[in-house]
Design a protein around this motif. Structure first.
Motif, short mmCIF file in Angstrom:
data_model
loop_
_atom_site.label_atom_id
_atom_site.label_comp_id
_atom_site.label_asym_id
_atom_site.label_seq_id
_atom_site.Cartn_x
_atom_site.Cartn_y
_atom_site.Cartn_z
N GLY A 1 0.81 -1.21 0.00
CA GLY A 1 0.00 0.00 0.00
C GLY A 1 0.84 1.26 0.00
O GLY A 1 0.35 2.34 -0.34
N THR A 2 2.13 1.15 0.37
CA THR A 2 3.03 2.30 0.25
C THR A 2 3.35 2.57 -1.21
O THR A 2 3.50 3.73 -1.62
N TRP A 3 3.49 1.51 -2.00
CA TRP A 3 3.70 1.65 -3.45
C TRP A 3 2.51 2.37 -4.08
O TRP A 3 2.67 3.33 -4.83
N LEU A 4 1.31 1.90 -3.75
CA LEU A 4 0.11 2.48 -4.33
C LEU A 4 -0.05 3.94 -3.91
O LEU A 4 -0.37 4.81 -4.73
N GLY A 5 0.19 4.24 -2.64
CA GLY A 5 0.09 5.61 -2.17
C GLY A 5 1.11 6.53 -2.82
O GLY A 5 0.79 7.65 -3.23
N ALA A 6 2.36 6.06 -2.92
CA ALA A 6 3.40 6.89 -3.54
C ALA A 6 3.08 7.16 -5.00
O ALA A 6 3.29 8.28 -5.50
N HIS A 7 2.56 6.15 -5.71
CA HIS A 7 2.23 6.36 -7.11
C HIS A 7 1.00 7.27 -7.27
O HIS A 7 0.90 7.98 -8.28
N TYR A 8 0.08 7.24 -6.31
CA TYR A 8 -1.02 8.21 -6.37
C TYR A 8 -0.47 9.63 -6.28
O TYR A 8 -0.90 10.53 -7.02
N THR A 9 0.49 9.87 -5.39
CA THR A 9 1.04 11.21 -5.26
C THR A 9 1.75 11.64 -6.53
O THR A 9 1.78 12.83 -6.86
N GLU A 10 2.34 10.70 -7.26
CA GLU A 10 3.01 11.04 -8.51
C GLU A 10 1.99 11.42 -9.58
O GLU A 10 2.22 12.36 -10.36
N ALA A 11 0.87 10.69 -9.62
CA ALA A 11 -0.15 10.98 -10.63
C ALA A 11 -0.97 12.21 -10.27
O ALA A 11 -1.36 12.98 -11.17
N PHE A 12 -1.23 12.43 -8.97
CA PHE A 12 -2.11 13.51 -8.54
C PHE A 12 -1.50 14.25 -7.35
O PHE A 12 -2.06 14.24 -6.24
N PRO A 13 -0.36 14.90 -7.52
CA PRO A 13 0.29 15.54 -6.37
C PRO A 13 -0.58 16.60 -5.70
O PRO A 13 -0.51 16.78 -4.48
N GLU A 14 -1.40 17.28 -6.48
CA GLU A 14 -2.23 18.34 -5.91
C GLU A 14 -3.41 17.80 -5.13
O GLU A 14 -4.11 18.55 -4.45
N ARG A 15 -3.66 16.49 -5.22
CA ARG A 15 -4.78 15.86 -4.51
C ARG A 15 -4.34 15.17 -3.22
O ARG A 15 -5.17 14.63 -2.50
N ALA A 16 -3.04 15.16 -2.94
CA ALA A 16 -2.51 14.45 -1.77
C ALA A 16 -2.44 15.39 -0.57
O ALA A 16 -1.94 16.51 -0.67
N PHE B 1 -0.02 11.72 3.87
CA PHE B 1 0.19 10.35 3.42
C PHE B 1 1.15 9.63 4.36
O PHE B 1 2.30 10.06 4.54
N VAL B 2 0.66 8.54 4.98
CA VAL B 2 1.47 7.69 5.85
C VAL B 2 1.81 6.42 5.06
O VAL B 2 0.91 5.70 4.60
N LEU B 3 3.09 6.14 4.93
CA LEU B 3 3.59 4.98 4.20
C LEU B 3 4.27 4.08 5.22
O LEU B 3 5.41 4.34 5.64
N ASP B 4 3.59 3.04 5.65
CA ASP B 4 4.01 2.21 6.78
C ASP B 4 4.54 0.87 6.26
O ASP B 4 3.83 0.13 5.59
N SER B 5 5.81 0.56 6.60
CA SER B 5 6.46 -0.69 6.17
C SER B 5 6.60 -0.71 4.65
O SER B 5 5.94 -1.46 3.94
N SER B 6 7.50 0.13 4.17
CA SER B 6 7.55 0.48 2.75
C SER B 6 8.31 -0.53 1.90
O SER B 6 9.42 -0.94 2.25
#
Length: 549
Positions: A227-242, A245-250
């Motif tokens: 879920g850290t991968w998915l969250g980080a990639h969301y921020t790359e696609a939509f940085p203005e929408r983030a 973001f907590v990325l736990d056990s990356s």
């Protein structure tokens, strides 16, 4: 033809470079300024019709979990690159509403996998009063799994379960490679046209449509493991929408899946030898499994060898050496599983004939029937572990239809979006190298479905953190599934990130699991908008003996 790669594995730096690039032009929800064609109004005009979650909504959850949550569904384009085609997928979502109602923020949660179902996951945060006072907590089953539109391997991955990768006879190695190739082919064939579209590129757009349906300008995120991968990639696609973001056990989300998985043999071996084996030796008076970590490991090896010749029946399952290791590997995720694992090991030792008469064997069987090892946080699982059962049929169109949907997603996502380096010869060589160094899991590197995957991988951009509000990473020092080395590399490469390191700790998934220091720092960030800083917490103590029953 399958997508094959040269026999020589390239360097980690070169592998990471393969992921550089941009998404193809994809549709974006109305109001987004990321470019791409707009989403047809029939998607953005949907309403989330929240209702109390039923047994049909959450068939595997406890009733107390259902009582906490509200459920809904929405539809998304099957292919975000051509949303006007009219083919839809269903996405199943849930909400743990703020107790006072009217929360002005939403935090989306993801348990990992990759591709793990997360509709029941918000119940994990039921007692986090500080978080819930500010947020509605949202869960969802990503496309491909759970009660969302499913894909399936038609049970083909289960053919790998009994095969022991430590048996290095040419015939056995060929069986494992062939079973892996057959399963990869089955996953793609039975998942049909949806299969290639179960990937991060598509899922982050499903998430952003959910953001719009929640009527939020920005969303926060708590993602564990994959879920850290998915969250980080969301921020790359939509940085203005983030937002927060907590990325736990990356995983190493700034590189590729292959690098993350390749670190697992070292991570699990370290957890096994540094944390569990010294613990069971310390309690030799209870378990009798050796007075030192090395003596305990020697006993394990002796029992494992006996299981090769004489498997034992446990709860109706034939446990040979591969299943034996699978139980151990699954117990490394969380220290709460250590007492149950210790009883499993001692009882299995008895059943293999060591120090056992008829009475002792009967007691061992009673122990194995009563011991329940807690389920660890989801993945990423080692590629050798496939817990789901087999389905029937090959229609991948209906939500919640297949028991193996999580495994199908778990295989498909990395294979759809990583140009996996290797071929059968290099995989054989690499598994031998890793097995010699890290025997608990390293031999299992033989099972690499992605070297047999058809088609070109999605050209994912590498998350950089540029233009994203500061994110908080949380990481334990002996995490087995997402070793700290990869998390540190991601932290260095992701602009504006801060890392909370939990020392003297190996649990996978730390926030909301009982560490007060971790919970305080995470909630200061999520709720009070504190700027995250690199910091340290101490882990929680290892458990006392006494099986979880």
């Amino acid at each position: 033809m399958p997508r094959r790669s040269p026999a020589v594995l390239i360097s980690l730096g070169a592998a990471g470079a393969l992921l550089a690039g941009t998404f193809p032009a994809v549709a974006t929800p109305a109001g987004s300024d990321t470019g791409g064609p707009p989403v047809p109004q029939r998607y953005t005009a949907q309403a989330l019709d929240w209702r109390p979650c039923s047994e049909e909504d959450l068939p595997e959850a406890r009733q107390e979990t259902r009582d906490l949550l509200e459920c809904a569904e929405y539809t998304a384009p099957r292919d975000w690159t051509s949303p006007a085609d009219g083919d839809d997928v269903t996405i199943a979502v849930s909400r743990l509403p703020s107790p006072g109602g009217g929360a002005e923020r939403s935090v989306l949660t993801n348990p990992g996998g990759p591709g793990g179902p997360g509709r029941a996951f918000p119940a994990r945060f039921a007692d986090r009063d500080t978080l819930r006072a500010e947020y509605d907590v949202i869960g969802f089953d990503p496309r491909g799994t759970g009660m969302s539109t499913n894909i399936t391997c038609d049970g083909a991955t289960s053919e790998l379960d009994p095969l022991d990768p430590r048996d290095r006879s040419p015939a056995n190695i060929d069986r494992i490679l062939q079973a892996t190739e057959d399963a990869a082919e089955a996953c793609q064939r039975h998942s049909g046209e949806l299969g290639p579209l179960v990937n991060t590129e598509q899922t982050v757009h499903d998430i952003d449509l959910l953001r719009e349906l929640l009527r939020r300008d920005r969303i926060s995120w708590i993602g564990y493991s994959a879920g850290t991968w998915l969250g980080a990639h969301y921020t790359e696609a939509f940085p203005e929408r983030a937002d927060r973001f907590v990325l736990d056990s990356s995983v190493e989300f700034t590189a590729g899946w292959q690098e993350s998985f390749q670190r697992q043999p070292r991570g699990f071996e370290r957890r096994w030898r540094q944390d569990f084996l010294p613990w069971i030796a310390e309690h030799h008076d209870v378990y009798g499994y050796g007075r030192s970590a090395e003596e305990a490991r020697t006993i394990y090896e002796r029992v494992r060898a006996r299981l090769q010749d004489e498997p034992v029946e446990i709860d109706g399952t034939t446990v040979g050496p591969a299943k034996f290791d699978e139980r151990i590997i699954g117990s490394m995720y969380g220290k709460s599983a250590f007492p149950g694992l210790a009883e499993f090991l001692t009882a299995t030792r008895t059943l293999t004939g060591e120090q056992a008469g008829p009475g002792e064997r009967a007691e061992a069987r009673r122990t194995l029937a009563s011991v329940r090892i807690p389920n660890p946080p989801r993945g990423p699982r080692p590629l050798t572990v496939h817990p789901e059962t087999s389905p029937d049929g090959d229609n991948a169109a209906n939500p919640g239809e297949y028991d193996d949907a999580a495994t199908a997603s778990f295989w498909s996502i990395p294979c759809n979006e990583t140009d996996w380096e290797g071929d059968p010869d290099s995989v054989r060589q690499e598994s031998a190298r890793l097995g010699e160094q890290y025997p608990l899991l390293g031999w299992g590197w033989l099972s690499q479905p992605c070297i047999y995957w058809d088609g070109e991988p999605v050209d994912l951009p590498t998350p950089t953190g540029e233009g994203v509000p500061p994110v908080l990473m949380v990481q334990s020092t002996t995490d087995p599934a997402t070793p700290i080395e990869g998390a540190r590399r991601a932290h260095r490469a992701f602009e504006g990130s801060a890392m909370l390191t939990v020392v003297d700790e190996g649990d996978h998934g730390l926030y909301a699991s009982g560490n007060r220091c971790v919970d305080r720092i995470v909630e200061d960030y999520l709720v009070h908008d504190a700027t995250p800083q690199d910091s340290v917490c101490k882990g929680t103590p290892l458990p006392e003996p006494g099986a979880a029953r």
